[in-house]
Design a protein around this motif. Structure first.
Motif, PDB file in Angstrom:
ATOM      1  N   GLU B  15       0.841  -1.375  -0.170  1.00 36.26           N
ATOM      2  CA  GLU B  15      -0.077  -0.027   0.095  1.00 36.26           C
ATOM      3  C   GLU B  15       0.912   1.487  -0.004  1.00 36.26           C
ATOM      4  O   GLU B  15       1.731   1.513   0.792  1.00 36.26           O
ATOM      5  N   GLY B  38      -7.966   6.945   6.502  1.00 41.14           N
ATOM      6  CA  GLY B  38      -7.035   5.954   6.031  1.00 41.14           C
ATOM      7  C   GLY B  38      -6.145   6.698   4.508  1.00 41.14           C
ATOM      8  O   GLY B  38      -5.615   5.808   3.727  1.00 41.14           O
ATOM      9  N   GLY B  40      -3.639   8.865   4.743  1.00 44.63           N
ATOM     10  CA  GLY B  40      -2.393   9.142   5.010  1.00 44.63           C
ATOM     11  C   GLY B  40      -2.161  10.430   5.851  1.00 44.63           C
ATOM     12  O   GLY B  40      -0.835  10.808   6.203  1.00 44.63           O
ATOM     13  N   LYS B  41      -3.111  10.792   6.500  1.00 41.26           N
ATOM     14  CA  LYS B  41      -2.980  12.098   7.220  1.00 41.26           C
ATOM     15  C   LYS B  41      -2.022  11.890   8.244  1.00 41.26           C
ATOM     16  O   LYS B  41      -0.940  12.761   8.478  1.00 41.26           O
ATOM     17  N   SER B  42      -2.283  11.000   9.167  1.00 40.65           N
ATOM     18  CA  SER B  42      -1.388  10.657  10.420  1.00 40.65           C
ATOM     19  C   SER B  42       0.119  10.181   9.886  1.00 40.65           C
ATOM     20  O   SER B  42       0.911  10.632  10.529  1.00 40.65           O
ATOM     21  N   THR B  43       0.101   9.584   8.955  1.00 41.92           N
ATOM     22  CA  THR B  43       1.282   9.124   8.337  1.00 41.92           C
ATOM     23  C   THR B  43       2.132  10.488   8.054  1.00 41.92           C
ATOM     24  O   THR B  43       3.521  10.502   8.212  1.00 41.92           O
TER      25      THR B  43
HETATM   26  N1  LIG Z   1       2.344   1.167  11.110  1.00 41.63           N
HETATM   27  C1  LIG Z   1       1.655   0.827   9.952  1.00 41.63           C
HETATM   28  N2  LIG Z   1       1.598  -0.328   9.310  1.00 41.63           N
HETATM   29  C2  LIG Z   1       1.003  -0.710   8.218  1.00 41.63           C
HETATM   30  N3  LIG Z   1       0.094   0.083   7.774  1.00 41.63           N
HETATM   31  C3  LIG Z   1      -0.149   1.278   8.271  1.00 41.63           C
HETATM   32  C4  LIG Z   1       0.513   1.726   9.232  1.00 41.63           C
HETATM   33  N4  LIG Z   1       0.116   2.860   9.594  1.00 41.63           N
HETATM   34  C5  LIG Z   1      -0.863   3.168   8.789  1.00 41.63           C
HETATM   35  N5  LIG Z   1      -1.104   2.495   7.878  1.00 41.63           N
HETATM   36  C6  LIG Z   1      -1.833   2.287   6.925  1.00 41.63           C
HETATM   37  O1  LIG Z   1      -1.711   3.364   6.170  1.00 41.63           O
HETATM   38  C7  LIG Z   1      -2.966   3.963   5.521  1.00 41.63           C
HETATM   39  C8  LIG Z   1      -2.972   5.403   6.016  1.00 41.63           C
HETATM   40  O2  LIG Z   1      -3.106   5.368   7.521  1.00 41.63           O
HETATM   41  P1  LIG Z   1      -3.342   6.973   8.234  1.00 41.63           P
HETATM   42  O3  LIG Z   1      -1.867   7.766   8.037  1.00 41.63           O
HETATM   43  O4  LIG Z   1      -3.498   6.584   9.511  1.00 41.63           O
HETATM   44  O5  LIG Z   1      -4.749   7.682   7.616  1.00 41.63           O
HETATM   45  P2  LIG Z   1      -5.337   8.867   8.118  1.00 41.63           P
HETATM   46  O6  LIG Z   1      -4.709   9.366   9.258  1.00 41.63           O
HETATM   47  O7  LIG Z   1      -5.602   9.685   7.187  1.00 41.63           O
HETATM   48  O8  LIG Z   1      -6.867   8.166   8.861  1.00 41.63           O
HETATM   49  C9  LIG Z   1      -3.953   3.080   6.281  1.00 41.63           C
HETATM   50  O9  LIG Z   1      -4.463   2.240   5.380  1.00 41.63           O
HETATM   51  C10 LIG Z   1      -3.212   2.493   7.155  1.00 41.63           C
HETATM   52  O10 LIG Z   1      -4.138   1.219   7.488  1.00 41.63           O
END
Ligand SMILES: Nc1ncnc2c1ncn2[C@@H]1O[C@H](COP(=O)(O)OP(=O)(O)O)[C@@H](O)[C@H]1O
Ligand SMILES: [Mg+2]
Lengths: 225, 248
Positions: B15, B38, B40-43
């Motif tokens: 992904e 989902g 990628g905002k937190s990421t």
């Molecule tokens: N540590 C991780 N390992 C695997 N997948 C992750 C991890 N962190 C986030 N993801 C995936 O990355 C995608 C984006 O997550 P995230 O950044 O939390 O989105 P948002 O904050 O926008 O909801 C999601 O599909 C999530 O499942």
């Protein structure tokens, strides 16, 4: 087993207590060694680089697999083969302490893994190094969570100190045995007295640990049993 | 320019979570990131202070490249506050100690200095009287305010907020938002992921709409809310209005 025999054994109580003090010294030594090494191995197993993690897992497996009495004898006879003479007391502390460290490592590892991942993230986000985060955030929480499991290990190793008898440490069991070999009918009363002493010690130890747990209790961070 | 993000990429397994994100932040600016979950905002926020290592792209804090392997990341992180969705206060520490920890262990302040500083920050979020309370003894709103005080105490150049009110009961959201509004008005540089449209409208200098790992559209709130250019933005804003109601 008459009253007279009991009176004789109780007259020798100072000798038994003196033996028991050796058990307590063994306990102190092996618990400290086990605590220190256990903590190091737990942190390595959870946060260490891969090769160290494997070493820690291997260590845990080895020292939890070998019967303790065998560990004791190996520690006693092993070094002697290479001309290294260690005192029976030291051999006992080493063997029992190494074994205990493997179990304590498991207790601490479980507790470290029970701390939510957000705690490490928040610590790192502040700028703490991984070591500082473990030291100031993860361990204080994990150690509190460990207290119940640690009490269990305490009760087990307290009894295990009598195994030192096998390598010639003059502890309470050996003292009881001396009484019996001097006068055969004293054997049973002496053994029963030693059993009573262990009942009291275990109770006192667990009581003290319970008090410590209460003192260290923090809302929202209760040890799970 | 205080923060510059250039072409960030991050993938988890198959992904691709971030697919080339670039934007910048001037000193004193507040930008709000919105977008479906989902996306990628937190990421993205975690890549900015390298709580997550990006695969590609660069991040600059003023002139320092954060993404350079030579940088002392702990020093950088101390200059970037991070406020989490679920607070992540240190469970075993009182509110005061939560705020003091970074001051003493990272900034090297003496206990006395750290206490003074921490008490000032707790007062700033209205919680001086809760200094001795443990997190479990505080409401969600109070916990989040302590976590903001913890970030503020480090005197950061920038604070990242990851959905700071999403874990709160509706009646507790207001107290956290009003602290954040005050912060923004006091000139703090802030990057906020949130779905609180009222907050976005009133304090954001710019809204960034993200979807599926890319920035779809960005612009000042009145423009983005009143006349969004991209059909995806229109669709998202319609859904968010249904979900959270209109103006707050
Ligand atoms: N540590 C991780 N390992 C695997 N997948 C992750 C991890 N962190 C986030 N993801 C995936 O990355 C995608 C984006 O997550 P995230 O950044 O939390 O989105 P948002 O904050 O926008 O909801 C999601 O599909 C999530 O499942
Ligand atoms: Mg998120």
């Amino acid at each position: 087993m008459s009253l007279e025999h009991w009176l004789k054994v109780w007259a020798s109580l100072p000798v038994l207590l003196q033996g028991l003090s050796v058990n307590l010294a063994l306990l102190g030594g092996l618990l400290s060694l086990g605590f220190f090494l256990g903590l190091v191995f737990a942190v390595l197993e959870v946060y260490g680089p891969k090769p160290l993690r494997l070493c820690a897992a291997l260590y845990s497996w080895v020292f939890r697999s070998i019967p303790e009495i065998l560990l004791l004898l190996l520690m006693w006879f092993g070094p002697a083969q290479f001309g290294v003479r260690i005192a029976p007391f030291t051999a006992a502390v080493l063997a029992l302490g190494l074994r205990s460290s493997a179990y304590q490592a498991q207790i601490f590892r479980g507790a470290l893994q029970a701390v939510p991942a957000g705690q490490m993230l928040a610590a790192r986000a502040l700028g703490l190094s991984k070591f500082q985060a473990v030291r100031h955030v993860l361990l204080p929480q994990a150690l509190r969570l460990s207290l119940a499991g640690w009490g269990n290990e305490f009760a087990v190793v307290l009894k295990d100190t009598t195994l030192a008898y096998a390598v010639g440490v003059v502890e309470v069991m050996r003292q009881a045995r001396y009484l019996g070999s001097r006068e055969m009918p004293l054997t049973l009363p002496a053994y029963i007295t030693v059993a009573l002493l262990f009942l009291v010690l275990t109770y006192a130890g667990l009581f003290a640990l319970g008090a410590l747990e209460k003192r260290l209790r923090i809302p929202g961070l209760e040890a799970r049993r | 320019m205080l923060l510059r993000v250039e072409d960030l990429h991050k993938r988890y397994g198959k992904e691709e979570v971030l697919r080339g994100v670039s934007f910048s932040l001037e000193k004193g600016e507040t930008k709000v990131i919105i977008g479906p979950s989902g996306t990628g905002k937190s990421t993205l926020l975690r890549c900015i202070n390298r709580l997550t290592e990006p695969d590609r792209g660069r991040v600059f804090l003023e002139d320092v490249e954060i993404t350079s392997p030579r940088v002392n990341i702990n020093k950088i992180r101390a200059q970037i506050g991070f406020v989490f969705q679920d607070f992540n206060l240190f469970t075993h520490l009182t509110a005061l100690d939560n705020v003091r920890l970074g001051l003493m262990r990272v900034k090297g302040l003496s206990k006395k200095e750290a206490t003074e500083r921490a008490m000032r920050e707790l007062a700033r979020v209205g919680l001086a009287d809760k200094a001795k309370a443990y997190p479990a003894e505080l409401s969600g709103g109070q916990q989040q305010r302590v976590s903001i005080a913890r970030a503020l105490a480090m005197d950061p150049k920038l604070i990242l907020f990851d959905e700071p009110t999403s874990a709160l009961d509706p009646e507790l959201i207001g107290e956290v938002l009003s602290v954040m509004v005050e912060l923004a008005q006091s000139g703090m540089t802030m990057l906020v992921v949130t779905h609180e449209m009222g907050f976005a409208r009133s304090v954001a200098d710019e809204i960034i709409f993200m979807e599926k790992g890319v920035i779809v559209e960005q612009g000042p709130p009145e423009q983005l809310f009143k006349s969004p250019k991209h059909p995806r933005t229109v669709e998202f804003l319609r859904r968010i209005t249904e979900l959270y109601g209109g103006e707050k």
